[in-house]
Each structure stands twice: as structure tokens, then as C-alpha cells.
Design an enzyme around this catalytic site. Structure first.
Site, short mmCIF file in Angstrom:
data_model
loop_
_atom_site.label_atom_id
_atom_site.label_comp_id
_atom_site.label_asym_id
_atom_site.label_seq_id
_atom_site.Cartn_x
_atom_site.Cartn_y
_atom_site.Cartn_z
N ASP A 197 0.96 -0.95 0.16
CA ASP A 197 -0.04 -0.15 -0.35
C ASP A 197 0.76 1.07 -0.09
OD1 ASP A 197 -1.65 2.50 0.97
OD2 ASP A 197 -3.32 1.13 2.11
N LYS A 222 -5.86 10.23 -1.52
CA LYS A 222 -5.02 10.43 -0.91
C LYS A 222 -4.50 11.59 -1.88
CE LYS A 222 -7.34 8.57 2.27
NZ LYS A 222 -7.43 7.21 3.11
C1 LIG Z 1 -7.22 6.26 2.84
C2 LIG Z 1 -6.75 4.86 3.05
C3 LIG Z 1 -7.22 3.19 2.66
C4 LIG Z 1 -8.62 3.25 2.50
O1 LIG Z 1 -9.19 4.24 0.97
P1 LIG Z 1 -10.70 4.53 0.43
O2 LIG Z 1 -9.78 5.12 -0.64
O3 LIG Z 1 -10.31 5.45 1.74
O4 LIG Z 1 -11.37 3.72 0.56
C5 LIG Z 1 -6.00 2.20 2.22
N1 LIG Z 1 -4.66 2.50 2.51
C6 LIG Z 1 -4.14 3.67 3.32
C7 LIG Z 1 -3.15 3.78 3.96
C8 LIG Z 1 -5.03 4.84 3.73
O5 LIG Z 1 -4.63 5.79 3.83
#
Ligand SMILES: *Cc1c(COP(=O)(O)O)cnc(C)c1O
Length: 407
Positions: A197, A222
Site C-alpha cells: 500500500d 489521498k
Molecule cells: C484511506 C486509506 C485506505 C482506504 O482508501 P479509501 O479510498 O478510503 O477506500 C487504504 N490505505 C491507506 C494507507 C489509506 O490511508
């Protein structure tokens, strides 16, 4: 009733309702059919795509023709974003999805079936932790979460049933790093793919595939979107793995991205490096300000030498990012006073926006962790998380200084 349209040449043309839908198709050919050469990729706001004839449609369904069918399975605006992101992450292909969590579930179900096992780092986005500890076990998929700082922990936890190693680095919200190359080596030796991630770093600061990982995931909500105006996710990996994710998992579970949201991400990508440079510069100044503030107990930021993995951050990332976590000497109550008294910073979850966002992981983004789990993985109940935005940094600091004075 204006049911039939007078074409002006004495002949009765299609009815008004028909014209509303089909337009004057002959005009299309001459006026819309010119070469367009739009500088910004258009939004192909179309759910479905016409076939030339029945055989053409059948050929697309057989996979012999690359034409578009239906926006759940692919759309030119989505494809433009996917090919750009695959390029930036140096992967073969990408799949855009409705959210970061849609990307996580799609990745997991593309690797695992009932009876399979996942090894994950123990500090994860709260939603991912909930997926791993609540939802996947109901489907017969088990997850072992291990401290992610030592690659040997992953080696020990991998079993014959392990089908995926899942990392988040830097982790949300502890900013703990995992050595992607070292864990990838361990997993490769056991034939297990590694997913990273990469939401906090973006492809501008870190390319997990180059370090040996197999799959990259982003919550594009984000930094990639970057403006706090859309929710989206994306996966990058080998072309055949992405194809299966699209044609088996996405097709059946349906978490597709809208063409408009794909377009917002394309727009976000145009300014990603400029924004990231400013996020980093602002975060570094804010981290230093907090470090020297008498009411602050500790500051966690990978760009500070006090970060226990400062050297790994320098080696693995091209910048420290825009996220800071900190603890106040006055503990949880002092943190509450700061969050309730900031004026420029916004008390809100999410991150990577142009706006500076402040939140309390233990009761907000990471409330899916039990009290015991929070302590075990180092999410202190008093920890405050800051996503440093793009405002003038003096203004961000002045706002924090004023709120800290009250704490
Ligand atoms: C926000 C976030 C997610 C989930 O993403 P969404 O777009 O809210 O479904 C996954 N991993 C990290 C590190 C995040 O900050």
C-alpha cells in the site's frame, strides 16, 4: 403533439423524443467528427459502447478485439488514468477502482480463496485491519499480522497456505517503515506475492515494484487525487494479474470507478510532484516546530533523525512525505484541546489534501483496533495525526502554536 420532426425538406424525420436521444447524427460526422486533439483527456461519461456489428461484439467478448464494452469493465477515461499510473509506478498494467478499500478487496480476492492465508504488517489503515480481522475470516481467509519492522517476522509467519504478503509503508498512523526489498526477498523465496500500500508515498517518492514487490495499491483518494474531492483506488501489477482482477473480481464484485472520478485523478496526477514537494517542505518545518515545542512529548516523522528508521526512509523513499504523528505531554486530553482549537487546520479524517487535516487515530481512523491492539502496534491512545497541507507553512505553524498554548 410534436411527435414528428419536420426536417424542412418536406420529409417527416424521426420524432422529437427520438431526436432528443439520437441527435442529428449527420451533424456528428461533419462537426464532431473532426480531429479533436483535446489537451485534457475528455470524460467519457458513457456506460456502454456500441459494437460495429454482432460479430464485432462477439469478438470483444471472446477477448480477440480490445474494444470497450461497458464501463464496469473498462472506459477510455479510466484507461487513460490506468496507463499513466502503471507508467509512473513502473508496472505493466493498472486497474482503477471505486475506492482504496475496493482496491484492497479486489487484490485480496484475486490472490486468495477460502482456506488461504495472508501475512500482513500489524499497523495498517483501520479499514484494512477491519477487513483482515472481521470480514476475511468470515470468508475462510485468515490473516496473521506481524510487526513489520523485522523481515524475519514475515519469514516465520508464511505457511504453505499463504497466498499474499500485505505491507503498508510508511504505515498509517505510526509511520513505521517496512523494508520492501528485504520482505520481498523473503516472500519470493517462498513463492508468495507481495503487495505494498503506497498511499503515503505515491509513485513520486517510492516505487515498490522496483524494490521487488509484485503489486502496488493506492487509496487515490489521498495524494493522487490530492484535493479532497474524490474517493478512488488503484492497483498496479503484472498485466495478466490485472486482467484477472478486472475480468473476474471487478466484473463480479462491481467496485468500478466513475469516468468523472478517473478524470479527477488524471488532473491530480498533473500536479503530483509539485504538490508532494510542498507537502514535504511544509511537513519538515511543522515537524521541527513540534519537536522543539515544550508541550510536545514526541514527534514521529520519517524526515527527522529521531525517527528510528530514518536511514531506511532515506534509502527506500525519495522524500519523507507529508504525514506527521505526535504525542503531547498532557496526553489524550491535551490532544483533544489542540484538535478542538485549531482554526486553519481542519479536524477531519482522510489525508493528502491541499488542506491541513488533523485527527485522532485511536477514536477515528483506527477505532477498528481494540484498546489492546492499539497499544500492541504502537498507536498510542494520545497520538494525534497531522496531514500537512499546502497552505503557507507560517500559517499552519501559527495555528498549531495558538492551539498548543491552550493545551
Ligand atoms: C484511506 C486509506 C485506505 C482506504 O482508501 P479509501 O479510498 O478510503 O477506500 C487504504 N490505505 C491507506 C494507507 C489509506 O490511508
Amino acid at each position: 403533439m410534436a411527435d414528428e420532426h419536420d426536417t424542412g425538406d418536406g420529409a417527416k424525420g424521426p420524432g422529437f423524443a427520438t431526436l432528443c436521444i439520437h441527435g442529428k447524427k449527420h451533424l456528428d460526422k461533419h462537426e464532431v467528427g473532426r480531429p479533436i486533439r483535446a489537451v485534457s483527456t475528455p470524460i467519457f461519461q458513457s456506460s456502454t459502447f456500441a459494437f460495429e456489428n454482432a460479430e464485432h461484439g462477439a469478438a470483444i467478448f471472446r477477448g480477440e478485439d480490445p474494444g470497450y464494452v461497458y464501463t464496469r469493465l473498462g472506459n477510455p477515461t479510466q484507461a487513460a488514468f490506468e496507463s499513466e499510473l502503471a507508467y509512473l509506478e513502473q508496472g505493466e498494467a493498472a486497474l482503477a477502482l471505486a475506492s482504496g478499500m475496493a482496491a484492497a478487496t479486489t487484490a485480496v480476492l484475486n490472490c486468495c480463496r477460502s482456506g488461504d492465508h495472508i501475512v500482513a504488517g500489524d499497523t495498517l489503515y483501520g479499514g484494512t485491519h477491519q477487513l483482515f480481522t472481521q470480514t476475511l475470516p468470515r470468508l475462510g481467509i485468515t490473516v496473521t499480522e506481524v510487526p513489520a519492522t523485522d523481515p524475519a517476522n514475515f519469514a516465520r509467519a508464511i505457511t504453505k497456505k499463504t497466498r499474499l504478503v500485505y505491507l503498508e509503508t510508511p504505515a498509517n498512523p505510526t509511520l513505521v517503515l517496512t523494508d520492501i526489498a528485504a520482505v520481498s526477498e523473503v516472500a519470493r523465496a517462498r513463492g508468495v506475492p507481495v503487495l505494498v500500500d503506497n498511499t503515503f508515498c505515491t509513485p513520486y517518492l517510492q516505487n515498490p515494484l522496483k524494490l521487488g514487490a509484485d503489486i502496488v495499491l493506492h487509496s487515490a483518494t489521498k495524494y493522487i487525487g490530492g484535493h479532497g474531492d474524490t474517493v478512488a483506488g488503484v492497483l498496479v501489477g503484472k498485466a495478466d494479474w490485472i486482467m484477472r482482477a478486472r475480468m473476474e473480481v471487478l466484473r463480479d464484485l462491481g467496485g468500478c470507478i466513475s469516468p468523472f472520478n478517473a478524470w479527477l485523478l488524471l488532473r491530480g496526477l498533473k500536479t503530483l510532484p509539485v504538490r508532494m514537494d510542498r507537502h514535504i517542505a511544509n511537513a519538515m518545518e511543522v515537524a521541527q516546530f513540534l519537536s522543539f515545542h515544550p508541550k510536545v512529548e514526541s514527534v514521529i516523522y520519517p524526515g527527522l533523525k529521531t525517527h528510528p528508521q530514518y536511514e531506511l526512509a532515506r534509502r527506500q523513499q525519495r522524500g519523507a512525505g507529508g504525514m506527521i504523528s505526535f504525542l503531547l505531554k498532557g496526553g489524550r486530553e491535551a490532544g483533544r484541546v489542540v484538535m478542538d482549537n485549531v482554526q486553519l487546520c481542519t479536524l477531519a479524517v482522510s489525508l493528502g489534501d491541499v488542506d491541513t487535516l488533523i485527527e485522532h487515530p485511536a477514536t477515528m481512523t483506527h477505532s477498528t483496533y481494540s484498546e489492546a491492539e492499539l497499544l500492541k502496534v504502537g498507536i498510542h491512545p494520545a497520538m494525534v495525526r497531522l496531514s500537512v497541507g499546502l497552505e503557507n507553512v507560517e500559517d499552519i505553524i501559527a495555528d498549531l502554536r495558538r492551539a498548543l498554548a491552550l493545551a
